[in-house]
Design a protein around this motif. Structure first.
Motif, mmCIF file in Angstrom:
data_model
loop_
_atom_site.group_PDB
_atom_site.id
_atom_site.type_symbol
_atom_site.label_atom_id
_atom_site.label_comp_id
_atom_site.label_asym_id
_atom_site.label_seq_id
_atom_site.Cartn_x
_atom_site.Cartn_y
_atom_site.Cartn_z
ATOM 1 N N HIS A 180 -7.773 0.891 29.210
ATOM 2 C CA HIS A 180 -7.904 0.208 27.914
ATOM 3 C C HIS A 180 -8.310 -1.106 28.115
ATOM 4 O O HIS A 180 -9.220 -1.710 27.558
ATOM 5 C CB HIS A 180 -6.799 0.809 27.086
ATOM 6 C CG HIS A 180 -6.974 0.051 25.601
ATOM 7 N ND1 HIS A 180 -7.780 0.676 24.554
ATOM 8 C CD2 HIS A 180 -6.522 -1.157 25.135
ATOM 9 C CE1 HIS A 180 -7.384 0.002 23.207
ATOM 10 N NE2 HIS A 180 -6.987 -1.288 23.822
ATOM 11 N N ARG A 181 -7.223 -1.844 28.664
ATOM 12 C CA ARG A 181 -7.374 -3.058 28.705
ATOM 13 C C ARG A 181 -8.552 -3.813 29.537
ATOM 14 O O ARG A 181 -9.523 -4.785 29.335
ATOM 15 C CB ARG A 181 -6.273 -3.886 29.576
ATOM 16 C CG ARG A 181 -4.982 -3.875 29.042
ATOM 17 C CD ARG A 181 -4.035 -4.811 29.836
ATOM 18 N NE ARG A 181 -3.578 -4.103 30.866
ATOM 19 C CZ ARG A 181 -2.575 -3.184 31.064
ATOM 20 N NH1 ARG A 181 -1.768 -2.860 30.139
ATOM 21 N NH2 ARG A 181 -2.192 -2.713 32.282
ATOM 22 N N ALA A 182 -9.028 -2.813 30.591
ATOM 23 C CA ALA A 182 -10.440 -3.226 31.390
ATOM 24 C C ALA A 182 -11.734 -2.798 30.573
ATOM 25 O O ALA A 182 -12.449 -3.834 30.533
ATOM 26 C CB ALA A 182 -10.509 -2.547 32.472
ATOM 27 N N GLY A 183 -11.621 -1.777 29.616
ATOM 28 C CA GLY A 183 -13.073 -1.757 28.783
ATOM 29 C C GLY A 183 -12.957 -2.537 27.844
ATOM 30 O O GLY A 183 -14.103 -3.167 27.535
ATOM 31 N N VAL A 184 -11.799 -2.926 27.286
ATOM 32 C CA VAL A 184 -11.815 -4.094 26.056
ATOM 33 C C VAL A 184 -12.154 -5.293 26.443
ATOM 34 O O VAL A 184 -13.181 -6.063 26.002
ATOM 35 C CB VAL A 184 -10.620 -4.080 25.194
ATOM 36 C CG1 VAL A 184 -10.325 -5.083 24.432
ATOM 37 C CG2 VAL A 184 -10.166 -2.581 24.558
ATOM 38 N N ALA A 185 -11.491 -5.828 27.651
ATOM 39 C CA ALA A 185 -12.193 -6.959 28.261
ATOM 40 C C ALA A 185 -13.564 -7.180 28.567
ATOM 41 O O ALA A 185 -14.122 -8.077 28.169
ATOM 42 C CB ALA A 185 -11.352 -7.416 29.611
ATOM 43 N N PHE A 186 -14.145 -6.162 29.238
ATOM 44 C CA PHE A 186 -15.437 -6.088 29.455
ATOM 45 C C PHE A 186 -16.271 -6.129 28.319
ATOM 46 O O PHE A 186 -17.314 -6.958 28.102
ATOM 47 C CB PHE A 186 -15.855 -4.672 30.177
ATOM 48 C CG PHE A 186 -17.246 -4.737 30.723
ATOM 49 C CD1 PHE A 186 -17.662 -5.331 31.967
ATOM 50 C CD2 PHE A 186 -18.342 -4.267 29.902
ATOM 51 C CE1 PHE A 186 -18.911 -5.200 32.556
ATOM 52 C CE2 PHE A 186 -19.666 -4.139 30.273
ATOM 53 C CZ PHE A 186 -20.073 -4.833 31.500
ATOM 54 N N ALA A 187 -16.169 -5.630 27.208
ATOM 55 C CA ALA A 187 -16.923 -5.431 25.914
ATOM 56 C C ALA A 187 -16.672 -6.796 25.240
ATOM 57 O O ALA A 187 -17.493 -7.398 24.617
ATOM 58 C CB ALA A 187 -16.292 -4.406 24.957
ATOM 59 N N ALA A 188 -15.259 -7.401 25.365
ATOM 60 C CA ALA A 188 -15.022 -8.676 24.653
ATOM 61 C C ALA A 188 -16.212 -9.773 25.302
ATOM 62 O O ALA A 188 -16.548 -10.739 24.556
ATOM 63 C CB ALA A 188 -13.790 -8.959 24.984
ATOM 64 N N ARG A 189 -16.284 -9.663 26.749
ATOM 65 C CA ARG A 189 -16.867 -10.639 27.465
ATOM 66 C C ARG A 189 -18.428 -10.514 26.768
ATOM 67 O O ARG A 189 -19.259 -11.361 26.624
ATOM 68 C CB ARG A 189 -16.837 -10.410 28.779
ATOM 69 C CG ARG A 189 -15.742 -11.098 29.282
ATOM 70 C CD ARG A 189 -15.751 -11.107 31.057
ATOM 71 N NE ARG A 189 -15.816 -9.798 31.672
ATOM 72 C CZ ARG A 189 -15.007 -8.971 32.109
ATOM 73 N NH1 ARG A 189 -13.398 -9.451 31.902
ATOM 74 N NH2 ARG A 189 -14.914 -7.877 32.644
ATOM 75 N N LEU A 190 -18.701 -9.451 26.570
ATOM 76 C CA LEU A 190 -20.354 -9.091 25.982
ATOM 77 C C LEU A 190 -20.502 -9.908 24.762
ATOM 78 O O LEU A 190 -21.472 -10.524 24.301
ATOM 79 C CB LEU A 190 -20.640 -7.840 26.021
ATOM 80 C CG LEU A 190 -20.891 -6.984 27.313
ATOM 81 C CD1 LEU A 190 -21.224 -5.633 27.140
ATOM 82 C CD2 LEU A 190 -22.159 -7.689 27.902
ATOM 83 N N ALA A 191 -19.533 -9.544 23.932
ATOM 84 C CA ALA A 191 -19.462 -10.020 22.490
ATOM 85 C C ALA A 191 -19.331 -11.399 22.272
ATOM 86 O O ALA A 191 -20.352 -12.132 21.644
ATOM 87 C CB ALA A 191 -18.188 -9.397 21.707
ATOM 88 N N ARG A 192 -18.552 -12.118 23.228
ATOM 89 C CA ARG A 192 -18.284 -13.576 23.171
ATOM 90 C C ARG A 192 -19.650 -14.170 23.601
ATOM 91 O O ARG A 192 -20.194 -15.215 23.152
ATOM 92 C CB ARG A 192 -17.362 -13.850 24.202
ATOM 93 C CG ARG A 192 -16.815 -15.386 24.081
ATOM 94 C CD ARG A 192 -16.214 -15.737 22.751
ATOM 95 N NE ARG A 192 -17.140 -16.384 21.818
ATOM 96 C CZ ARG A 192 -16.821 -16.357 20.343
ATOM 97 N NH1 ARG A 192 -15.817 -16.215 19.999
ATOM 98 N NH2 ARG A 192 -18.030 -17.082 19.489
#
Length: 310
Positions: free
Chosen positions: A251-263
């Protein structure tokens, strides 16, 4: 001479995608997700519309629920594959009567059997034109307003497209047909979104292009997503999900990856974010917390303030 006041940029938009549940258990999950996402005050929530008649009926039921029992503003998906012009006109009219004020106009997936009827409209641009035609005939119901019409955009070449340049020209054609904004399909590299926006602007596309971000927290789901979208899995994300010690780390890995794309998209000037949720709220909310998307607070006006003196 006093300088004219400078206009401040609007805050980034926020929207989610939901789809109709397929079982009682998934319906309970969806209702919980709606309850958890509503306080984030999204600008709209898109509802998918495809498949057999039962699934389409489920989409309409979900739209009715959002309109009648929540403060959320639904954006109804509409696909044209396999439908006649008359059927599509009736569907748009029915959406207007339900209170829907926005449509995401999509061609839809072609049937695997080439002998299956593909419908009367070939492209999403034709569907946009049809929506605008129905809109004009229902101007009284819309108080002479307009339906918001969104379309899809492709940071990575569409599987059926001959080139990325062709995808950009298709987006321009959708704009000319009457589209108001575009939402991108999923992508895994920030440069894909930036390249799409730059190429679209150079070609004459002026409508907002909102990045579609999907926090993927399961390796099997990543494989399914890539197969359906015609994408190659991002090796870093795939490895992080496969090598994780358990669900919490995935969960942490997937959210972190998506958050980098969003930012990265917001830093590049994206007008907002559209989150594909899988009907699950936790990853979407955790992503928003990491990105710190600004939202303009809104306090309802007390009823007493609306009462005029006698």
């Amino acid at each position: 001479m006093t300088a004219p006041p400078q206009r401040t940029a609007p805050p980034p938009s926020l929207s989610y995608e939901l789809y109709p549940p397929r079982s009682a258990a998934s319906a309970d999950t969806l209702l919980r997700t709606i309850e958890e996402l509503e306080p984030t005050r999204p600008d709209h929530v898109s509802v998918t519309y495809s498949g057999d008649e039962a699934r389409r009926a489920g989409s309409l039921a979900l739209l009715d629920h959002l309109i009648a029992r929540t403060t959320l503003r639904p954006l109804a998906h509409l696909t044209c594959v396999g439908s006649t012009r008359a059927e599509l006109e009736d569907t748009v009219a029915a959406l207007v009567r339900r209170g829907v004020r926005g449509v995401l106009a999509l061609r839809g997936d072609l049937p695997e059997d080439p002998g299956t009827d593909r419908g009367e409209l070939r492209y999403a641009g034709e569907l946009v034109e049809l929506v605008r035609d129905v809109e004009r005939r229902h101007s009284a119901a819309l108080a002479a307003g307009r339906l918001a019409v969104g379309v899809a955009a492709y940071p990575t070449r569409h599987p059926e497209s001959p080139s990325f340049r062709h995808d950009v020209e298709v987006l321009l054609a959708k704009q000319r047909s009457g589209a108001d904004f575009a939402i991108t399909q999923v992508y895994f590299r920030p440069q894909r979104y930036e390249r799409l926006v730059a190429a679209a602007r150079a070609a004459g596309v002026t409508i907002p292009i909102v990045p579609g971000i999907m926090p993927v927290t399961d390796p099997r789901r990543l494989q399914t997503l890539c197969r359906l979208a015609g994408l190659a899995p991002h090796p870093g994300l795939a490895a992080a999900l496969e090598d994780a010690s358990g669900p919490a780390e995935r969960h942490r890995a997937g959210v972190a990856f998506a958050a980098r794309l969003a930012r990265a998209a917001l830093d590049a000037g994206a007008p907002g974010l559209h989150l594909y949720t899988f009907n699950e709220h936790r990853a979407a909310l955790d992503l928003l917390e990491r990105v710190d998307l600004p939202r303009v607070p809104h306090e309802p006006v007390p009823l007493d303030d609306l009462l005029l003196p006698a």
